[in-house]
Design a protein around this motif. Structure first.
Motif, PDB file in Angstrom:
ATOM      1  N   MET A   1       0.842  -1.178   0.000  1.00  0.00           N
ATOM      2  CA  MET A   1       0.000   0.000   0.000  1.00  0.00           C
ATOM      3  C   MET A   1       0.884   1.237   0.000  1.00  0.00           C
ATOM      4  N   GLN A   2       0.404   2.296  -0.641  1.00  0.00           N
ATOM      5  CA  GLN A   2       1.190   3.508  -0.780  1.00  0.00           C
ATOM      6  C   GLN A   2       0.806   4.501   0.308  1.00  0.00           C
ATOM      7  N   ASN A   3       1.801   5.080   0.940  1.00  0.00           N
ATOM      8  CA  ASN A   3       1.532   6.047   1.991  1.00  0.00           C
ATOM      9  C   ASN A   3       1.159   7.387   1.385  1.00  0.00           C
ATOM     10  N   ASN A   4       0.246   8.091   2.054  1.00  0.00           N
ATOM     11  CA  ASN A   4      -0.054   9.460   1.646  1.00  0.00           C
ATOM     12  C   ASN A   4       1.147  10.340   1.970  1.00  0.00           C
ATOM     13  N   PRO A   5       1.450  11.317   1.092  1.00  0.00           N
ATOM     14  CA  PRO A   5       2.608  12.179   1.344  1.00  0.00           C
ATOM     15  C   PRO A   5       2.414  13.024   2.597  1.00  0.00           C
ATOM     16  N   VAL A   6       3.514  13.246   3.324  1.00  0.00           N
ATOM     17  CA  VAL A   6       3.476  14.067   4.536  1.00  0.00           C
ATOM     18  C   VAL A   6       3.646  15.528   4.140  1.00  0.00           C
ATOM     19  N   SER A   7       2.808  16.386   4.711  1.00  0.00           N
ATOM     20  CA  SER A   7       2.918  17.810   4.412  1.00  0.00           C
ATOM     21  C   SER A   7       2.725  18.616   5.695  1.00  0.00           C
ATOM     22  N   THR A   8       3.171  19.870   5.637  1.00  0.00           N
ATOM     23  CA  THR A   8       3.051  20.787   6.773  1.00  0.00           C
ATOM     24  C   THR A   8       2.009  21.839   6.459  1.00  0.00           C
ATOM     25  N   GLN A   9       1.210  22.198   7.452  1.00  0.00           N
ATOM     26  CA  GLN A   9       0.083  23.096   7.226  1.00  0.00           C
ATOM     27  C   GLN A   9      -0.161  23.932   8.466  1.00  0.00           C
ATOM     28  N   SER A  10      -0.560  25.176   8.256  1.00  0.00           N
ATOM     29  CA  SER A  10      -0.955  26.045   9.353  1.00  0.00           C
ATOM     30  C   SER A  10      -2.454  25.901   9.583  1.00  0.00           C
ATOM     31  N   CYS A  11      -2.863  25.872  10.851  1.00  0.00           N
ATOM     32  CA  CYS A  11      -4.294  25.724  11.115  1.00  0.00           C
ATOM     33  C   CYS A  11      -4.715  26.510  12.353  1.00  0.00           C
ATOM     34  N   GLN A  12      -6.011  26.714  12.446  1.00  0.00           N
ATOM     35  CA  GLN A  12      -6.634  27.449  13.537  1.00  0.00           C
ATOM     36  C   GLN A  12      -7.051  26.480  14.632  1.00  0.00           C
ATOM     37  N   GLU A  45       1.756  15.615  13.901  1.00  0.00           N
ATOM     38  CA  GLU A  45       2.707  16.267  14.798  1.00  0.00           C
ATOM     39  C   GLU A  45       2.395  17.756  14.842  1.00  0.00           C
ATOM     40  N   ILE A  46       2.298  18.296  16.053  1.00  0.00           N
ATOM     41  CA  ILE A  46       2.215  19.745  16.228  1.00  0.00           C
ATOM     42  C   ILE A  46       3.638  20.268  16.344  1.00  0.00           C
ATOM     43  N   LEU A  47       3.974  21.250  15.521  1.00  0.00           N
ATOM     44  CA  LEU A  47       5.329  21.787  15.467  1.00  0.00           C
ATOM     45  C   LEU A  47       5.401  23.041  16.336  1.00  0.00           C
ATOM     46  N   LEU A  48       6.090  22.939  17.452  1.00  0.00           N
ATOM     47  CA  LEU A  48       6.206  24.071  18.361  1.00  0.00           C
ATOM     48  C   LEU A  48       7.171  25.112  17.810  1.00  0.00           C
ATOM     49  N   ALA A  49       7.038  26.326  18.315  1.00  0.00           N
ATOM     50  CA  ALA A  49       7.874  27.426  17.820  1.00  0.00           C
ATOM     51  C   ALA A  49       9.360  27.144  18.032  1.00  0.00           C
ATOM     52  N   LEU A  89      -1.464  26.618  21.760  1.00  0.00           N
ATOM     53  CA  LEU A  89      -2.865  26.290  21.452  1.00  0.00           C
ATOM     54  C   LEU A  89      -3.789  27.432  21.862  1.00  0.00           C
ATOM     55  N   GLU A  90      -3.521  28.021  23.027  1.00  0.00           N
ATOM     56  CA  GLU A  90      -4.380  29.104  23.514  1.00  0.00           C
ATOM     57  C   GLU A  90      -4.233  30.363  22.668  1.00  0.00           C
ATOM     58  N   GLN A  91      -3.098  30.517  21.987  1.00  0.00           N
ATOM     59  CA  GLN A  91      -2.935  31.662  21.087  1.00  0.00           C
ATOM     60  C   GLN A  91      -3.756  31.497  19.808  1.00  0.00           C
ATOM     61  N   GLY A  92      -4.165  30.258  19.504  1.00  0.00           N
ATOM     62  CA  GLY A  92      -5.159  30.057  18.460  1.00  0.00           C
ATOM     63  C   GLY A  92      -4.662  29.656  17.093  1.00  0.00           C
ATOM     64  N   SER A  93      -3.343  29.501  16.908  1.00  0.00           N
ATOM     65  CA  SER A  93      -2.839  29.105  15.596  1.00  0.00           C
ATOM     66  C   SER A  93      -1.594  28.245  15.777  1.00  0.00           C
ATOM     67  N   ILE A  94      -1.537  27.119  15.064  1.00  0.00           N
ATOM     68  CA  ILE A  94      -0.396  26.219  15.160  1.00  0.00           C
ATOM     69  C   ILE A  94      -0.060  25.666  13.779  1.00  0.00           C
ATOM     70  N   SER A  95       1.121  25.067  13.691  1.00  0.00           N
ATOM     71  CA  SER A  95       1.517  24.344  12.483  1.00  0.00           C
ATOM     72  C   SER A  95       1.521  22.853  12.784  1.00  0.00           C
ATOM     73  N   ILE A  96       1.069  22.068  11.814  1.00  0.00           N
ATOM     74  CA  ILE A  96       1.042  20.618  11.976  1.00  0.00           C
ATOM     75  C   ILE A  96       1.724  19.950  10.788  1.00  0.00           C
ATOM     76  N   ARG A  97       2.156  18.711  11.026  1.00  0.00           N
ATOM     77  CA  ARG A  97       2.734  17.873   9.963  1.00  0.00           C
ATOM     78  C   ARG A  97       1.982  16.544   9.989  1.00  0.00           C
ATOM     79  N   MET A  98       1.472  16.132   8.823  1.00  0.00           N
ATOM     80  CA  MET A  98       0.670  14.909   8.759  1.00  0.00           C
ATOM     81  C   MET A  98       0.579  14.414   7.309  1.00  0.00           C
ATOM     82  N   PRO A  99       0.173  13.142   7.137  1.00  0.00           N
ATOM     83  CA  PRO A  99      -0.128  12.134   8.145  1.00  0.00           C
ATOM     84  C   PRO A  99       1.107  11.321   8.503  1.00  0.00           C
TER      85      PRO A  99
END
Length: 242
Positions: A1-12, A45-49, A89-99
Motif C-alpha cells: 500500500m502507498q503512503n499518503n505524502p506528509v505535508s506541513t500546514q498552518s491551522c486554527q 505532529e504539532i510543530l512548536l515554535a 494552542l491558547e494563542q489560536g494558531s499552530i503548524s502541523i505535519r501529517m499524516p
C-alpha cells in the motif's frame, strides 16, 4: 500500500475544551483549503515554535475534503513541552505535519476488531471505530479502555452511544479497589482481554498506550495464543525492541 505524502500546514485552534483530569478536546481547522488525506488511526505532529514536534493521534475518522480534526491532549504541568504546547494552542494558531503512522485501517477486515486503549490512546481507537462503524458489513468490534480511575474515561458517553449488538465496550479501572461506587471491571487492561479470549481469538488487535503497556499487552496476548501478526501498534515502529 502507498503512503499518503506528509505535508506541513498552518491551522486554527477552533476549540479547546477541558473534558476531565487535565485532558482537552482540541478542534483544528485549516486556515486554507483542506487537511491532507490520512487513514483511520494515523497521527499528526504539532510543530512548536522552538522546533519540537509533539505527536498526537487524530481522533476524527477520515472523510473526503476534511475541514476539521479532533485531538485529545493531556496537559502535563511537569512538562515544559506541554506547557509551551498549551500556550501556543491558547494563542489560536499552530503548524502541523501529517499524516504519520503505520498502525491504521485502510479498509475494514472480514474479522472481529479488538481495540485496546490506555488513557488518551482512546483517540486513535475512536478514529478507527467510527471509520469501521460507518462501513457496512463490519464484524464484531470490541473496545477495552483502561484508566486509573473512572474520571479517566474522559468521554464516558461516547462508547455507550456506539453500543449495539456488534459493538462491545469494556471500561477497565486499574485502581478500582479504592474507588467507591465503581462496579465495573478492574485490574490490568490485558487481563480483561485475556478473560474474554474465547470471543477474541482470530481478531485483528490494535493497542495504544505507553511503550511498556503495549509490549506487556503484546507478550501477554501472544502467550494466550493470539497471533502476533494480527497485533498492531505504532509503538512497534517508533520503539522497536532490539
Amino acid at each position: 500500500m502507498q503512503n499518503n505524502p506528509v505535508s506541513t500546514q498552518s491551522c486554527q485552534v477552533a476549540n479547546l475544551q477541558l473534558l476531565s483530569e487535565g485532558i482537552y478536546r482540541v478542534i483544528l481547522k485549516p486556515h486554507e483549503g483542506y487537511f491532507p488525506d490520512y487513514r483511520a488511526g494515523q497521527y499528526l505532529e504539532i510543530l512548536l515554535a522552538g522546533g519540537e514536534a509533539c505527536a498526537f493521534s487524530i481522533a476524527s475518522p477520515p472523510v473526503p475534503g476534511q475541514k476539521e480534526l479532533e485531538l485529545h491532549i493531556q496537559k502535563l504541568s511537569s512538562s515544559a513541552n506541554s506547557i509551551e504546547l498549551f500556550n501556543e494552542l491558547e494563542q489560536g494558531s499552530i503548524s502541523i505535519r501529517m499524516p504519520k503512522g503505520q498502525c491504521f485501517l485502510e479498509s475494514v477486515p472480514d474479522k472481529p476488531l479488538v481495540f485496546i486503549a490506555a488513557g488518551t490512546g482512546f483517540a486513535q481507537m475512536k478514529s478507527m471505530i467510527e471509520f469501521s462503524l460507518n462501513k457496512s458489513g463490519h464484524q464484531d468490534i470490541y473496545l477495552y479502555w483502561g484508566a486509573r480511575s473512572p474520571e479517566g474515561f474522559y468521554m464516558p458517553n461516547l462508547p455507550i452511544h456506539w453500543a449495539s449488538s456488534q459493538f462491545h465496550y469494556h471500561p477497565v479501572v486499574s485502581d478500582a479497589l479504592g474507588e467507591a461506587g465503581w462496579q465495573g471491571r478492574h485490574g490490568l487492561l490485558f487481563e480483561a482481554v485475556i478473560d474474554d479470549k474465547n470471543l477474541l481469538l482470530g481478531s485483528e488487535v490494535f493497542i495504544s498506550g505507553s511503550v511498556q503497556m503495549v509490549y506487556a499487552t503484546f507478550d501477554a496476548l501472544v502467550a494466550e495464543n493470539f497471533q502476533a501478526k494480527n497485533i498492531h501498534s505504532d509503538v512497534f515502529a517508533y520503539a522497536p525492541r532490539s
